[in-house]
Design an enzyme around this catalytic site. Structure first.
Site, PDB file in Angstrom:
ATOM      1  N   GLY A  85       0.864  -1.188   0.000  1.00 14.98           N
ATOM      2  CA  GLY A  85       0.000   0.000   0.000  1.00 14.98           C
ATOM      3  C   GLY A  85       0.897   1.233   0.000  1.00 14.98           C
ATOM      4  O   GLY A  85       2.067   1.163  -0.409  1.00 14.98           O
ATOM      5  N   ARG A  86       0.358   2.334   0.514  1.00 13.03           N
ATOM      6  CA  ARG A  86       1.129   3.592   0.476  1.00 13.03           C
ATOM      7  C   ARG A  86       2.446   3.450   1.246  1.00 13.03           C
ATOM      8  O   ARG A  86       3.505   3.850   0.785  1.00 13.03           O
ATOM      9  CB  ARG A  86       0.320   4.723   1.095  1.00 13.03           C
ATOM     10  CG  ARG A  86      -1.012   4.980   0.425  1.00 13.03           C
ATOM     11  CD  ARG A  86      -1.726   6.081   1.195  1.00 13.03           C
ATOM     12  NE  ARG A  86      -3.078   6.277   0.745  1.00 13.03           N
ATOM     13  CZ  ARG A  86      -4.124   5.639   1.256  1.00 13.03           C
ATOM     14  NH1 ARG A  86      -3.967   4.762   2.220  1.00 13.03           N
ATOM     15  NH2 ARG A  86      -5.347   5.876   0.796  1.00 13.03           N
ATOM     16  N   ILE A  87       2.368   2.872   2.455  1.00  9.12           N
ATOM     17  CA  ILE A  87       3.577   2.786   3.286  1.00  9.12           C
ATOM     18  C   ILE A  87       4.554   1.772   2.697  1.00  9.12           C
ATOM     19  O   ILE A  87       5.752   2.050   2.581  1.00  9.12           O
ATOM     20  CB  ILE A  87       3.211   2.449   4.747  1.00  9.12           C
ATOM     21  CG1 ILE A  87       2.411   3.619   5.339  1.00  9.12           C
ATOM     22  CG2 ILE A  87       4.462   2.176   5.594  1.00  9.12           C
ATOM     23  CD1 ILE A  87       1.785   3.365   6.689  1.00  9.12           C
ATOM     24  N   ASP A  93       7.917  -2.522  15.609  1.00 10.93           N
ATOM     25  CA  ASP A  93       7.450  -1.241  16.154  1.00 10.93           C
ATOM     26  C   ASP A  93       6.042  -1.389  16.709  1.00 10.93           C
ATOM     27  O   ASP A  93       5.507  -0.468  17.311  1.00 10.93           O
ATOM     28  CB  ASP A  93       7.462  -0.171  15.047  1.00 10.93           C
ATOM     29  CG  ASP A  93       6.994   1.187  15.556  1.00 10.93           C
ATOM     30  OD1 ASP A  93       7.436   1.589  16.654  1.00 10.93           O
ATOM     31  OD2 ASP A  93       6.163   1.836  14.886  1.00 10.93           O
ATOM     32  N   GLU A 143      -0.220  -3.755  23.452  1.00 10.38           N
ATOM     33  CA  GLU A 143       0.491  -2.490  23.585  1.00 10.38           C
ATOM     34  C   GLU A 143      -0.102  -1.733  24.751  1.00 10.38           C
ATOM     35  O   GLU A 143      -1.325  -1.649  24.827  1.00 10.38           O
ATOM     36  CB  GLU A 143       0.365  -1.670  22.302  1.00 10.38           C
ATOM     37  CG  GLU A 143       1.190  -2.255  21.180  1.00 10.38           C
ATOM     38  CD  GLU A 143       1.175  -1.409  19.906  1.00 10.38           C
ATOM     39  OE1 GLU A 143       0.577  -0.318  19.911  1.00 10.38           O
ATOM     40  OE2 GLU A 143       1.749  -1.869  18.916  1.00 10.38           O
ATOM     41  N   HIS A 184       5.727   1.639  19.097  1.00 14.46           N
ATOM     42  CA  HIS A 184       4.729   2.129  18.129  1.00 14.46           C
ATOM     43  C   HIS A 184       4.948   3.614  17.795  1.00 14.46           C
ATOM     44  O   HIS A 184       4.084   4.457  18.042  1.00 14.46           O
ATOM     45  CB  HIS A 184       3.314   1.896  18.670  1.00 14.46           C
ATOM     46  CG  HIS A 184       2.278   1.830  17.572  1.00 14.46           C
ATOM     47  ND1 HIS A 184       1.180   1.007  17.619  1.00 14.46           N
ATOM     48  CD2 HIS A 184       2.180   2.487  16.392  1.00 14.46           C
ATOM     49  CE1 HIS A 184       0.444   1.170  16.521  1.00 14.46           C
ATOM     50  NE2 HIS A 184       1.041   2.066  15.758  1.00 14.46           N
ATOM     51  N   ILE A 185       6.118   3.908  17.215  1.00 18.45           N
ATOM     52  CA  ILE A 185       6.454   5.314  16.917  1.00 18.45           C
ATOM     53  C   ILE A 185       6.522   5.589  15.414  1.00 18.45           C
ATOM     54  O   ILE A 185       7.122   6.577  14.991  1.00 18.45           O
ATOM     55  CB  ILE A 185       7.779   5.735  17.591  1.00 18.45           C
ATOM     56  CG1 ILE A 185       8.930   4.791  17.195  1.00 18.45           C
ATOM     57  CG2 ILE A 185       7.634   5.793  19.105  1.00 18.45           C
ATOM     58  CD1 ILE A 185      10.319   5.338  17.522  1.00 18.45           C
ATOM     59  N   GLY A 186       5.896   4.723  14.616  1.00 27.05           N
ATOM     60  CA  GLY A 186       5.963   4.872  13.147  1.00 27.05           C
ATOM     61  C   GLY A 186       5.672   6.276  12.651  1.00 27.05           C
ATOM     62  O   GLY A 186       6.397   6.822  11.828  1.00 27.05           O
ATOM     63  N   SER A 187       4.621   6.889  13.148  1.00 24.85           N
ATOM     64  CA  SER A 187       4.229   8.210  12.628  1.00 24.85           C
ATOM     65  C   SER A 187       4.671   9.345  13.552  1.00 24.85           C
ATOM     66  O   SER A 187       4.210  10.485  13.408  1.00 24.85           O
ATOM     67  CB  SER A 187       2.709   8.257  12.447  1.00 24.85           C
ATOM     68  OG  SER A 187       2.056   8.091  13.700  1.00 24.85           O
ATOM     69  N   ARG A 238       0.728  -3.862  12.499  1.00 23.50           N
ATOM     70  CA  ARG A 238      -0.006  -4.104  13.736  1.00 23.50           C
ATOM     71  C   ARG A 238       0.546  -5.366  14.384  1.00 23.50           C
ATOM     72  O   ARG A 238       0.823  -6.363  13.689  1.00 23.50           O
ATOM     73  CB  ARG A 238      -1.507  -4.295  13.471  1.00 23.50           C
ATOM     74  CG  ARG A 238      -2.275  -3.036  13.167  1.00 23.50           C
ATOM     75  CD  ARG A 238      -2.351  -2.115  14.400  1.00 23.50           C
ATOM     76  NE  ARG A 238      -3.125  -0.904  14.150  1.00 23.50           N
ATOM     77  CZ  ARG A 238      -2.604   0.273  13.805  1.00 23.50           C
ATOM     78  NH1 ARG A 238      -1.296   0.415  13.663  1.00 23.50           N
ATOM     79  NH2 ARG A 238      -3.377   1.334  13.628  1.00 23.50           N
TER      80      ARG A 238
HETATM   81  C1  DGY Z   1      -1.707   4.505  12.587  1.00 22.16           C
HETATM   82  O1  DGY Z   1      -1.958   5.681  12.286  1.00 22.16           O
HETATM   83  O2  DGY Z   1      -2.452   3.574  12.315  1.00 22.16           O
HETATM   84  C2  DGY Z   1      -0.437   4.248  13.325  1.00 22.16           C
HETATM   85  O3  DGY Z   1      -0.282   2.937  13.650  1.00 22.16           O
HETATM   86  C3  DGY Z   1      -0.328   5.149  14.546  1.00 22.16           C
HETATM   87  O4  DGY Z   1       0.073   6.384  14.112  1.00 22.16           O
END
Ligand code: DGY
Length: 348
Positions: free
Chosen positions: A184-186, A291, A296, A315-318, A267
């Site tokens: 997908g986008r990521i 991540d 969590e 969970h610091i992806g964004s 996830r």
């Molecule tokens: C999301 O946006 O789904 C990320 O996992 C959290 O920023």
């Protein structure tokens, strides 16, 4: 400027308390489930709504959420809240729109929302670059053993061995095959960035082959089994669905190469963590960088935290200021659009 904003928010809250503005207000009522979200988004919502903010920078306890949601027209939530039938029943028929400050929406019961005519908006796109960056960072941190190496500096390991030709060696991205589960986008953003690291092959799996993947990335669409067999690095970037829950299990790890590294920024529930632990401790796969975890936050003494070949992040992806501010504003705009009867900017 920041101080003025904070004073403004505090003054509003004080006025509401003193003069019981809440009951007098005819503005739509919105609940924000925690107070540490970027102020611009709070101010935007406060300019048009009667906003109640859960006053702590931690996830709202369930009973508080159920209590405070009553009579609200909109909810501003995060991935830390399960937004389901129980919440909708507590809210009552006034609830029109849910804005989640996240791209992922597995915490929101969309079927129940559709049934009740509640609109839901999320924040895709705006976090793509930040999350793709973090995914590459985690790939490098895991493959080049950055956290282990850093510990060697502080725990005396470096002093003891001085330097050795095979000491702290990791694995190169250069010349490797990277398999991306979910382009997908990521996933696409990760693949684009990996080109610069001279990766030899990029393969991906998912629902369908994508033309732009071949044109722009020279990436090949393969079945998941094939991806697991071929890849030196397996990177999970897909959304969590009921179908792919714990797809990364004992059987899947067994199909991977012994030197393979598994990365997950999607996830935690995609992975059977007991099976991953076993794979990492018995040499079935080489290492993992995660991540996202399940649950969590992960308990501090969880067995995965004990493994040197498992890099864990919270969970610091964004998590960049710019991205989180944009996400918060987009969430606020989704909510306002829903309340004004307009199409949401990012509807689900
Ligand atoms: C999301 O946006 O789904 C990320 O996992 C959290 O920023």
């Amino acid at each position: 400027m920041l101080i003025r904003k904070i004073v403004f928010i505090r003054a509003q809250t004080l006025l509401k308390k003193q003069f019981n503005f809440k009951s007098m207000s005819t503005l739509p009522k919105v609940l924000i489930t925690r107070n540490d979200i970027p102020e611009d988004a709070i101010l935007l919502l406060q300019s048009k709504c009667d906003v109640e903010i859960y006053g702590k920078p931690s996830p709202i306890p369930r009973d508080e959420l159920l209590k405070r949601v009553k009579g609200k027209n909109g909810i501003f939530c995060l991935i830390t809240e399960k937004i389901n039938q129980e919440v909708f029943e507590a809210a009552g028929s006034t609830l029109k729109v849910v804005g989640t400050m996240s791209a992922g929406y597995d915490h929101v019961d969309l079927t129940e929302c559709k049934k009740r005519g509640i609109l839901v908006g999320n924040t895709p796109d705006v976090l793509t670059d930040a999350t793709a960056e973090l995914t590459v960072a985690l790939l490098l941190a895991t493959s080049r053993r950055l956290f282990e190496a850093n510990q060697q500096v502080t725990n005396g390991g470096w002093v003891k061995c001085a330097w050795g030709p095979l000491w702290m060696c990791g694995q190169s991205l250069q010349g490797s095959t990277v398999g991306i589960i979910g382009l997908g986008r990521i996933g696409f953003g990760v693949a684009e960035r990996l080109k610069a690291f001279k990766v030899k092959n990029i393969v991906y799996s998912g629902n369908r082959a994508k033309v732009e993947a071949m044109e722009k990335l020279n990436a090949k669409f393969v079945p998941l089994d094939e991806l697991l067999k071929q890849s030196d690095f397996v990177v999970a970037c897909c959304a969590l669905t009921p179908e792919n829950k714990v797809m990364m299990n004992k059987e899947a790890f067994k199909k991977m190469k012994k030197n393979a590294i598994f990365i997950n920024t999607s996830r935690g529930a995609l992975v059977n963590q007991d099976d991953l632990y076993e794979a990492l401790t018995t040499g079935v796969i080489h290492a993992a960088g995660l991540d996202v975890l399940d649950p969590e936050p992960l308990p501090v003494d969880h067995k995965l935290t004990k493994l040197p070949n498992c890099v864990l992040l919270p969970h610091i992806g964004s998590a960049t200021i710019e991205t989180r501010t944009t996400m918060a504003l987009l969430t606020a705009k989704n909510i306002l659009a829903g309340l004004e009867g307009k199409p949401l900017l990012c509807p689900l």
